[in-house]
Design a protein around this motif. Structure first.
Motif, mmCIF file in Angstrom:
data_model
loop_
_atom_site.group_PDB
_atom_site.id
_atom_site.type_symbol
_atom_site.label_atom_id
_atom_site.label_comp_id
_atom_site.label_asym_id
_atom_site.label_seq_id
_atom_site.Cartn_x
_atom_site.Cartn_y
_atom_site.Cartn_z
ATOM 1 N N LEU A 1 0.833 -1.216 0.000
ATOM 2 C CA LEU A 1 0.000 0.000 0.000
ATOM 3 C C LEU A 1 0.859 1.254 0.000
ATOM 4 O O LEU A 1 0.570 2.220 -0.722
ATOM 5 N N ALA A 2 1.903 1.272 0.821
ATOM 6 C CA ALA A 2 2.771 2.449 0.884
ATOM 7 C C ALA A 2 3.522 2.632 -0.434
ATOM 8 O O ALA A 2 3.655 3.759 -0.931
ATOM 9 N N ASP A 3 3.997 1.537 -1.010
ATOM 10 C CA ASP A 3 4.701 1.613 -2.290
ATOM 11 C C ASP A 3 3.778 2.157 -3.375
ATOM 12 O O ASP A 3 4.181 3.010 -4.179
ATOM 13 N N LEU A 4 2.548 1.696 -3.387
ATOM 14 C CA LEU A 4 1.571 2.175 -4.369
ATOM 15 C C LEU A 4 1.261 3.651 -4.159
ATOM 16 O O LEU A 4 1.133 4.426 -5.120
ATOM 17 N N ALA A 5 1.136 4.064 -2.888
ATOM 18 C CA ALA A 5 0.835 5.467 -2.587
ATOM 19 C C ALA A 5 1.968 6.392 -3.001
ATOM 20 O O ALA A 5 1.727 7.562 -3.352
ATOM 21 N N LEU A 6 3.206 5.901 -2.972
ATOM 22 C CA LEU A 6 4.356 6.731 -3.330
ATOM 23 C C LEU A 6 4.488 6.921 -4.842
ATOM 24 O O LEU A 6 5.167 7.855 -5.283
ATOM 25 N N ARG A 7 3.866 6.070 -5.623
ATOM 26 C CA ARG A 7 4.055 6.110 -7.077
ATOM 27 C C ARG A 7 3.113 7.114 -7.736
ATOM 28 O O ARG A 7 1.938 7.204 -7.402
ATOM 29 N N ARG A 8 3.672 7.853 -8.690
ATOM 30 C CA ARG A 8 2.891 8.834 -9.443
ATOM 31 C C ARG A 8 2.676 8.396 -10.894
ATOM 32 O O ARG A 8 1.916 9.016 -11.615
ATOM 33 N N ARG A 9 3.364 7.338 -11.299
ATOM 34 C CA ARG A 9 3.247 6.838 -12.666
ATOM 35 C C ARG A 9 2.835 5.372 -12.647
ATOM 36 O O ARG A 9 2.971 4.683 -11.638
ATOM 37 N N ASP A 10 2.318 4.898 -13.785
ATOM 38 C CA ASP A 10 2.003 3.477 -13.903
ATOM 39 C C ASP A 10 3.282 2.663 -13.822
ATOM 40 O O ASP A 10 4.388 3.163 -14.024
ATOM 41 N N TYR A 11 3.133 1.380 -13.530
ATOM 42 C CA TYR A 11 4.293 0.500 -13.462
ATOM 43 C C TYR A 11 4.937 0.359 -14.838
ATOM 44 O O TYR A 11 4.263 0.367 -15.872
ATOM 45 N N ASP A 12 6.251 0.235 -14.842
ATOM 46 C CA ASP A 12 6.951 -0.132 -16.070
ATOM 47 C C ASP A 12 6.856 -1.654 -16.165
ATOM 48 O O ASP A 12 7.575 -2.383 -15.492
ATOM 49 N N GLU A 13 5.949 -2.131 -17.008
ATOM 50 C CA GLU A 13 5.597 -3.551 -16.996
ATOM 51 C C GLU A 13 6.766 -4.447 -17.378
ATOM 52 O O GLU A 13 6.934 -5.537 -16.822
ATOM 53 N N ALA A 14 7.589 -4.016 -18.315
ATOM 54 C CA ALA A 14 8.708 -4.863 -18.726
ATOM 55 C C ALA A 14 9.689 -5.089 -17.578
ATOM 56 O O ALA A 14 10.205 -6.199 -17.389
ATOM 57 N N ASP A 15 9.939 -4.055 -16.790
ATOM 58 C CA ASP A 15 10.914 -4.179 -15.707
ATOM 59 C C ASP A 15 10.406 -5.022 -14.538
ATOM 60 O O ASP A 15 11.190 -5.399 -13.655
ATOM 61 N N LEU A 16 9.108 -5.314 -14.511
ATOM 62 C CA LEU A 16 8.594 -6.220 -13.490
ATOM 63 C C LEU A 16 9.109 -7.641 -13.691
ATOM 64 O O LEU A 16 9.024 -8.468 -12.776
ATOM 65 N N TYR A 17 9.650 -7.915 -14.876
ATOM 66 C CA TYR A 17 10.128 -9.258 -15.201
ATOM 67 C C TYR A 17 11.644 -9.292 -15.426
ATOM 68 O O TYR A 17 12.194 -10.325 -15.772
ATOM 69 N N ARG A 18 12.328 -8.177 -15.237
ATOM 70 C CA ARG A 18 13.752 -8.077 -15.545
ATOM 71 C C ARG A 18 14.528 -7.784 -14.264
ATOM 72 O O ARG A 18 14.487 -6.666 -13.734
ATOM 73 N N PRO A 19 15.282 -8.781 -13.717
ATOM 74 C CA PRO A 19 16.032 -8.549 -12.469
ATOM 75 C C PRO A 19 17.001 -7.372 -12.537
ATOM 76 O O PRO A 19 17.287 -6.752 -11.510
ATOM 77 N N ALA A 20 17.486 -7.051 -13.734
ATOM 78 C CA ALA A 20 18.428 -5.935 -13.864
ATOM 79 C C ALA A 20 17.715 -4.613 -14.113
ATOM 80 O O ALA A 20 18.371 -3.590 -14.318
ATOM 81 N N GLY A 21 16.385 -4.627 -14.076
ATOM 82 C CA GLY A 21 15.620 -3.417 -14.353
ATOM 83 C C GLY A 21 15.529 -2.486 -13.164
ATOM 84 O O GLY A 21 16.189 -2.673 -12.131
ATOM 85 N N ARG A 22 14.682 -1.483 -13.288
ATOM 86 C CA ARG A 22 14.596 -0.414 -12.283
ATOM 87 C C ARG A 22 14.135 -0.911 -10.910
ATOM 88 O O ARG A 22 14.431 -0.296 -9.881
ATOM 89 N N TYR A 23 13.382 -1.999 -10.864
ATOM 90 C CA TYR A 23 12.859 -2.469 -9.582
ATOM 91 C C TYR A 23 13.850 -3.345 -8.816
ATOM 92 O O TYR A 23 13.611 -3.677 -7.655
ATOM 93 N N GLY A 24 14.932 -3.704 -9.476
ATOM 94 C CA GLY A 24 15.986 -4.436 -8.784
ATOM 95 C C GLY A 24 15.726 -5.929 -8.690
ATOM 96 O O GLY A 24 14.697 -6.445 -9.129
ATOM 97 N N ASP A 25 16.677 -6.614 -8.093
ATOM 98 C CA ASP A 25 16.607 -8.059 -7.985
ATOM 99 C C ASP A 25 16.199 -8.494 -6.579
ATOM 100 O O ASP A 25 15.122 -9.051 -6.375
#
Length: 491
Positions: A379-403
């Protein structure tokens, strides 16, 4: 959700797993969320929660207040998390990777999987026991053979729904909603004369601690048991859907039936100490003891369909959680694996366990703690976000969301440790180790007034939420400052 497929299109096994739902496949409006949530929560099990609430030693009015607050607040949490679905087009436990990292998210995914498998097991076991009780009253058997047949039938319905996926589930939920809604109203009319207000109103009031315990139990028994699946259906809505609408229809659909069923269940249980006690052993079957014989078969239908409606959604979401935890198989095979475990667990509850309510309450509070911690972080993570999720990086360990980012994982573990130290359940012998902080924190120890208040669930939720707000703001801003990434295949 309403059926938005083309007329005449045949049902087929859903091929979507953890992948993103494309814009061309996203249809409907937020109000269509009413159907799956209502259908999954219209079960007559809601009547039994009246006895569960009074079991905390509180009065009718205290139990009603605890139920209303607990049900509405917990399904409101589901509504908030459902917003993530339309913003990210992926299952709930994939969207959770934005907070926990792609592989770090496997920890909450495993907890989510255990919770949903546990819930579907409980619902199937209850449907089996209720069917056996009805057959016993009708003189049609009711012994082990009846339980075996009933178990096979309800498991088959649930597993087929889970394996087939979204398309069949949405059809089932609409049918289940109508049938169970009508037959539940008939049940209420038939047993209304068993309500004795003088007896109900004479139930003595309990302490503030007992009220809080009932409140938290209601939260874990209703919305908190669904938060980890809350975005699994909203992900099929267009991105332009109203967030307020998603929140409102999810909350309304999930809570309206439990609120009405709880009220009537409180009146029934408060009117009869014998019925109140019987519900603890067989929560659904006990409700048949006050029915005329001619309505027993319709009652069995409404009980089984209502419970299967919840179990089908659970097995669908548990399959997705298992995939998110790292199992490399198609979604339908994951649902099948869960079905096998569900059957094994149901066999244990139906044929070997001798204390349903104690084990059930222990299950809810124990897993409710880490799920509450995850919910707070999400909930806190969602509240902090102002943009939609970057869907590709949800599946990429080296992406913006980290490993495997350590902060959210350590926060969740700390919140869980705190929560388990503040809950107890003496009816379940395997949980006697909990409550280890009640003494050191001056709350009276495991036998004191706060022992059964279930404060640990609220503490885990609060620590997860506030800790994420304090620690993750910079990380989220850095993630959202990056340019959109190229598409990638789901993993």
């Amino acid at each position: 959700m309403a059926d938005t497929r083309e007329p005449g299109r045949q049902l087929q096994v859903e091929t979507h797993g953890l992948d993103v739902i494309g814009d061309a496949d996203r249809k409907g409006t937020p109000r269509t969320l009413f159907w799956p949530w209502f259908g999954a929560n219209v079960s007559v099990l809601g009547l039994s929660y009246g006895a569960f609430a009074l079991g905390f030693g509180i009065s009718f009015w205290q139990a009603l207040a605890a139920g209303v607050l607990g049900i509405l607040a917990s399904f409101l949490l589901c509504g908030f998390i459902a917003v993530a679905g339309k913003r990210g087009s992926a299952p709930t436990m994939v969207l959770s990777r934005a907070a926990y990292g792609v592989r770090g998210n496997r920890l909450p995914s495993v907890v989510s999987w255990v919770l949903t498998v546990g819930w579907e097991t409980v619902l199937i076991a209850l449907a089996t026991m209720a069917t056996a009780t009805v057959f016993t009253r009708l003189g049609w058997g009711g012994g082990t053979e009846t339980e075996v047949v009933a178990l096979i039938v309800v498991c088959a319905l649930t597993v087929v729904g889970g394996v087939m996926g979204f398309d069949l589930i949405m059809r089932l939920q609409t049918v289940i909603t109508v049938i169970t809604g009508v037959l539940t109203i008939v049940y209420v009319v038939l047993v209304a004369d068993h309500i004795h207000w003088a007896t109900v109103s004479a139930v003595p009031a309990g302490s503030a601690q007992e009220f809080i315990g009932a409140l938290v139990f209601m939260m874990t028994g209703f919305g908190l048991g669904w938060v980890n699946a809350a975005a699994d259906y909203s992900r099929y809505l267009p991105r332009t859907s109203s967030s307020r609408g998603v929140i409102g229809w999810t909350t309304f659909g999930g809570s309206v039936a439990p609120l009405l069923l709880l009220l009537f269940g409180l009146l029934l249980a408060g009117s009869s100490p014998a019925l109140n006690k019987a519900i603890a052993a067989d929560p659904i079957g006990a409700l048949t003891t006050i029915l005329p014989t001619w309505f027993l078969v319709p009652f069995a239908v409404v009980a089984v369909l209502g419970l299967v409606g919840g179990a089908v959604l659970d097995i669908y979401s548990s399959g997705l959680a298992l995939l998110s935890a790292g199992l490399p198989v198609p979604r339908y095979l994951a649902a099948l694996v869960d079905g096998v475990l569900m059957i094994a667990g149901s066999v244990y509850i139906v044929f070997f366990a001798d204390d349903f309510l104690g084990q059930f309450m222990g299950f809810l509070t124990t897993l409710g703690v880490p799920i509450a911690a995850w919910c707070g972080v999400m909930l806190a993570d969602l509240a902090l976000r102002r943009r939609d999720y970057d869907e590709a990086d949800l599946y990429r360990p080296a992406g913006r969301y980290g490993d495997v980012p350590l902060a959210p994982l350590l926060l969740t573990l700390a919140a869980t440790a705190l929560g388990w130290g503040l809950v107890t359940n003496t009816a379940a012998s395997w949980l006697t180790w909990q409550g280890y902080l009640l003494g050191p924190l001056g709350l009276g120890g495991k036998s004191g007034a706060w022992a059964y208040a279930n404060l640990g669930v609220l503490a885990a939720l609060a620590l997860g939420f506030l800790g994420t707000l304090a620690l993750a703001r910079g990380r989220v801003r850095a993630q959202e400052a990056e340019p959109p990434s190229a598409p990638v295949t789901a993993v």
